[in-house]
Design an enzyme around this catalytic site. Sequence first.
Site, PDB file in Angstrom:
ATOM      1  N   LYS A 190       0.651  -1.098   0.367  1.00  0.00           N
ATOM      2  CA  LYS A 190      -0.328  -0.528  -0.466  1.00  0.00           C
ATOM      3  C   LYS A 190       0.838   1.555  -0.155  1.00  0.00           C
ATOM      4  CE  LYS A 190      -2.741   3.297   2.551  1.00  0.00           C
ATOM      5  NZ  LYS A 190      -1.764   3.545   1.744  1.00  0.00           N
ATOM      6  N   ALA A 206       1.766   6.050   0.473  1.00  0.00           N
ATOM      7  CA  ALA A 206       1.209   7.125   0.086  1.00  0.00           C
ATOM      8  C   ALA A 206      -0.027   6.771  -0.565  1.00  0.00           C
ATOM      9  CB  ALA A 206       1.797   7.825   0.919  1.00  0.00           C
ATOM     10  N   SER A 217       5.697   7.519  10.081  1.00  0.00           N
ATOM     11  CA  SER A 217       6.269   8.410  10.994  1.00  0.00           C
ATOM     12  C   SER A 217       6.487   7.162  11.615  1.00  0.00           C
ATOM     13  CB  SER A 217       4.363   9.101  11.237  1.00  0.00           C
ATOM     14  OG  SER A 217       3.834   8.448  11.040  1.00  0.00           O
ATOM     15  N   GLU A 233      10.179   1.034  10.309  1.00  0.00           N
ATOM     16  CA  GLU A 233      11.452   2.093   9.843  1.00  0.00           C
ATOM     17  C   GLU A 233      10.762   3.910   9.699  1.00  0.00           C
ATOM     18  OE1 GLU A 233      14.226   1.654   8.452  1.00  0.00           O
ATOM     19  OE2 GLU A 233      14.604  -0.443   8.030  1.00  0.00           O
ATOM     20  N   LEU A 234      10.687   4.441  11.027  1.00  0.00           N
ATOM     21  CA  LEU A 234       9.922   5.274  11.142  1.00  0.00           C
ATOM     22  C   LEU A 234      10.640   6.711  11.433  1.00  0.00           C
ATOM     23  CD1 LEU A 234       8.539   3.294  14.524  1.00  0.00           C
ATOM     24  CD2 LEU A 234       7.984   3.340  11.823  1.00  0.00           C
ATOM     25  N   CYS A 243      14.411  11.289   5.891  1.00  0.00           N
ATOM     26  CA  CYS A 243      13.994  10.730   7.255  1.00  0.00           C
ATOM     27  C   CYS A 243      15.200  10.685   7.992  1.00  0.00           C
ATOM     28  CB  CYS A 243      13.150   9.460   7.228  1.00  0.00           C
ATOM     29  SG  CYS A 243      15.051   8.290   6.357  1.00  0.00           S
ATOM     30  N   GLU A 281      10.714  16.586  14.833  1.00  0.00           N
ATOM     31  CA  GLU A 281      11.421  16.348  12.812  1.00  0.00           C
ATOM     32  C   GLU A 281      10.910  17.541  12.118  1.00  0.00           C
ATOM     33  OE1 GLU A 281       9.407  12.773  10.789  1.00  0.00           O
ATOM     34  OE2 GLU A 281      11.943  12.105  10.225  1.00  0.00           O
TER      35      GLU A 281
HETATM   36  P1  NAP Z   1       2.519   8.755   7.388  1.00  0.00           P
HETATM   37  O1  NAP Z   1       1.234   9.455   7.954  1.00  0.00           O
HETATM   38  O2  NAP Z   1       3.113   7.547   8.559  1.00  0.00           O
HETATM   39  O3  NAP Z   1       2.206   7.627   6.400  1.00  0.00           O
HETATM   40  C1  NAP Z   1       2.960   5.901   5.931  1.00  0.00           C
HETATM   41  C2  NAP Z   1       2.074   5.799   5.210  1.00  0.00           C
HETATM   42  O4  NAP Z   1       1.325   4.619   5.995  1.00  0.00           O
HETATM   43  C3  NAP Z   1       1.377   5.956   4.725  1.00  0.00           C
HETATM   44  O5  NAP Z   1       1.456   4.941   3.729  1.00  0.00           O
HETATM   45  C4  NAP Z   1       0.518   6.619   5.189  1.00  0.00           C
HETATM   46  O6  NAP Z   1      -1.185   6.353   3.566  1.00  0.00           O
HETATM   47  C5  NAP Z   1      -0.158   5.110   5.993  1.00  0.00           C
HETATM   48  N1  NAP Z   1      -0.954   4.981   6.781  1.00  0.00           N
HETATM   49  C6  NAP Z   1      -1.324   5.864   7.932  1.00  0.00           C
HETATM   50  N2  NAP Z   1      -2.696   5.800   8.332  1.00  0.00           N
HETATM   51  C7  NAP Z   1      -2.218   4.685   8.175  1.00  0.00           C
HETATM   52  C8  NAP Z   1      -3.029   3.774   9.846  1.00  0.00           C
HETATM   53  N3  NAP Z   1      -3.863   3.903  10.263  1.00  0.00           N
HETATM   54  N4  NAP Z   1      -3.489   2.373   8.910  1.00  0.00           N
HETATM   55  C9  NAP Z   1      -1.884   1.924   7.353  1.00  0.00           C
HETATM   56  N5  NAP Z   1      -1.277   2.918   7.388  1.00  0.00           N
HETATM   57  C10 NAP Z   1      -1.334   4.151   7.926  1.00  0.00           C
HETATM   58  O7  NAP Z   1       4.535   9.325   7.240  1.00  0.00           O
HETATM   59  P2  NAP Z   1       4.223   9.526   5.934  1.00  0.00           P
HETATM   60  O8  NAP Z   1       4.307  11.188   6.770  1.00  0.00           O
HETATM   61  O9  NAP Z   1       3.750   9.206   4.652  1.00  0.00           O
HETATM   62  O10 NAP Z   1       6.257   9.602   5.357  1.00  0.00           O
HETATM   63  C11 NAP Z   1       6.946  10.470   6.337  1.00  0.00           C
HETATM   64  C12 NAP Z   1       7.401   9.851   8.143  1.00  0.00           C
HETATM   65  O11 NAP Z   1       7.946   9.031   6.784  1.00  0.00           O
HETATM   66  C13 NAP Z   1       8.082  10.299   8.589  1.00  0.00           C
HETATM   67  O12 NAP Z   1       8.401  10.661   9.540  1.00  0.00           O
HETATM   68  C14 NAP Z   1       9.372   9.779   7.535  1.00  0.00           C
HETATM   69  O13 NAP Z   1      11.414  10.018   8.579  1.00  0.00           O
HETATM   70  C15 NAP Z   1       9.272   8.612   7.609  1.00  0.00           C
HETATM   71  N6  NAP Z   1      10.348   7.943   6.805  1.00  0.00           N
HETATM   72  C16 NAP Z   1      11.033   7.129   7.567  1.00  0.00           C
HETATM   73  C17 NAP Z   1      12.474   6.124   6.726  1.00  0.00           C
HETATM   74  C18 NAP Z   1      12.689   5.131   7.418  1.00  0.00           C
HETATM   75  O14 NAP Z   1      13.462   4.619   6.720  1.00  0.00           O
HETATM   76  N7  NAP Z   1      12.641   5.162   8.232  1.00  0.00           N
HETATM   77  C19 NAP Z   1      12.120   6.461   5.057  1.00  0.00           C
HETATM   78  C20 NAP Z   1      11.324   7.166   4.569  1.00  0.00           C
HETATM   79  C21 NAP Z   1      10.383   8.269   5.561  1.00  0.00           C
HETATM   80  P3  NAP Z   1      -1.904   7.949   3.491  1.00  0.00           P
HETATM   81  O15 NAP Z   1      -0.744   8.369   2.810  1.00  0.00           O
HETATM   82  O16 NAP Z   1      -2.940   6.849   2.646  1.00  0.00           O
HETATM   83  O17 NAP Z   1      -1.959   8.140   4.814  1.00  0.00           O
END
Ligand code: NAP
Length: 487
Positions: free
Chosen positions: A179, A181, A233, A254-255, A288, A389
Amino acid sequence: MTQDARLPLAAMLIDGRLEQAQSGETFVSTNPANGEPIARIPFGDDRDARLAVDAAAAAFPAWSKLSAAARAKHLHRLADALERRRNEIALVVTSEEGKPLHEAQGELQLSIDSLRWYAEEARRAYGAWIPDPVPGRRLLTQRQPVGVCGAIIPWNVPCAMIFRKAAPALAAGCTMVLKPAEATSYVALKVAEVFAEAEIPAGVINVVTGKASAIGNVFLTDHRVRKISFTGSTDVGRLLLRGAADQIKRTSMELGGNAPVILFEDCDLDASIRAVASLKFLNAGQACIGANRIYVQSSIYEEVSRRLADHARQMKVGDGSQAGVVMGPLVDMKAVEKVEELVADAVGKGAVLRAGGSRMQGEAYERGCFYAPTVMTGVPRTARLHDEEIFGPVAALYTFETEDEVVDLANNVDYGLSAYIFTENMDRAIRVGEQLESGMVGINETRLGAAEAPFGGVKMSGIGREGGREGLDEYLETKLLAIRVKD
Ligand code: NAP
């Protein structure tokens, strides 16, 4: 005909077929550089996710029984297919996510590298004969695929993230439902076309777009999904970990990050400032591993601040598909507003703006989600962006005096994904590097990602590793066979 109806209609990949959502609903994906609509995306929900899990579960027995060498052929064919469409997909990454084209090309390269590297690495998923203390018995371990995996990825690395998960999973013999984003669903559905073109057997990889909570809930509640691999996140990661506990599913997380960047007075100033600037403004600060807290030793603080601010003012910001642009827009207006909030909070608490500090001005930026490259000095440690962040193009500079002090400062947050040290003193680099609480440390280097290397964090930045041998382990179980032998 409405404007939406004239847009390309993308399709999900379920059981080898390009499908629309069961609901019949779609949503429109847009370009953050100009607000233009790009494509219509199926708005899938739990019904589509369930069909995809059915397909992945049905495909698992045959796929997992293939030899690793046979699976490797499929992955190399997939890499060939992706190579053929790399320019087209890189352009979609730029137009949907916003990053400059050269950064998007980098994502495509990492995707192809991951496929080829894991195609080969899975052939080395050895077990072992264990020296047995009991006569008349032999102990053997075998590595076996975990099963059906649910993968959820963020928007900031929309193509490479697919392959950071799918390449090791498929190579190991797992099947997957992915799935993406919402903001970058079109990239994932372009990649889904490549899976179909490469004739990866039906059901081995499925891509479902749409309602995150409904699709995620299927991953959490369907017993056939044995593992959840999530990048995103920390808040959503925590929610998924809680949900996964009910069925004791395996998870990789991976957060978020909050990387410290430490510049000691004995660093190579020219090279260090260049490296810090390129790390900070990579993907408009939406990485990230991006520089969140820049600690500069007091004797070089003023010079670093001035030169970073000069750099920020000279950057060419714009639509990432245009030549010479080094920084694109943020992903959406919500992201711009969040950066505005963090900057206002820091300035309110005494930080001084040395460059940027507002949305980009001018006609070229009016319809996009642009925020100027920003440098702030004198940032108090009580500012929100010290502990949160930033995820935007804002360099926040802090000062320090001693090595011990900066190690304490660097470690004094809940996150631990990446950290960076700039010094010409290798004793110091190793001493400090070993003390930093983070999964990755760059020493005079900010590029951390490679198919061959383990990537991941500690503390609230996650559990598990992607990339390298460790990335394959995430998709394998170790089975023990105890065998009675008539000696
Ligand atoms: P996010 O809001 O957590 O969304 C990530 C994914 O989770 C999206 O596909 C989102 O779908 C989905 N999601 C949201 N709510 C959900 C739920 N209740 N159940 C299942 N899936 C759900 O994060 P983001 O804003 O897209 O990405 C930025 C974050 O990713 C930052 O904190 C960054 O540091 C982190 N990141 C970490 C790494 C690493 O390797 N550690 C790499 C890249 C990014 P929708 O978009 O459809 O809401």
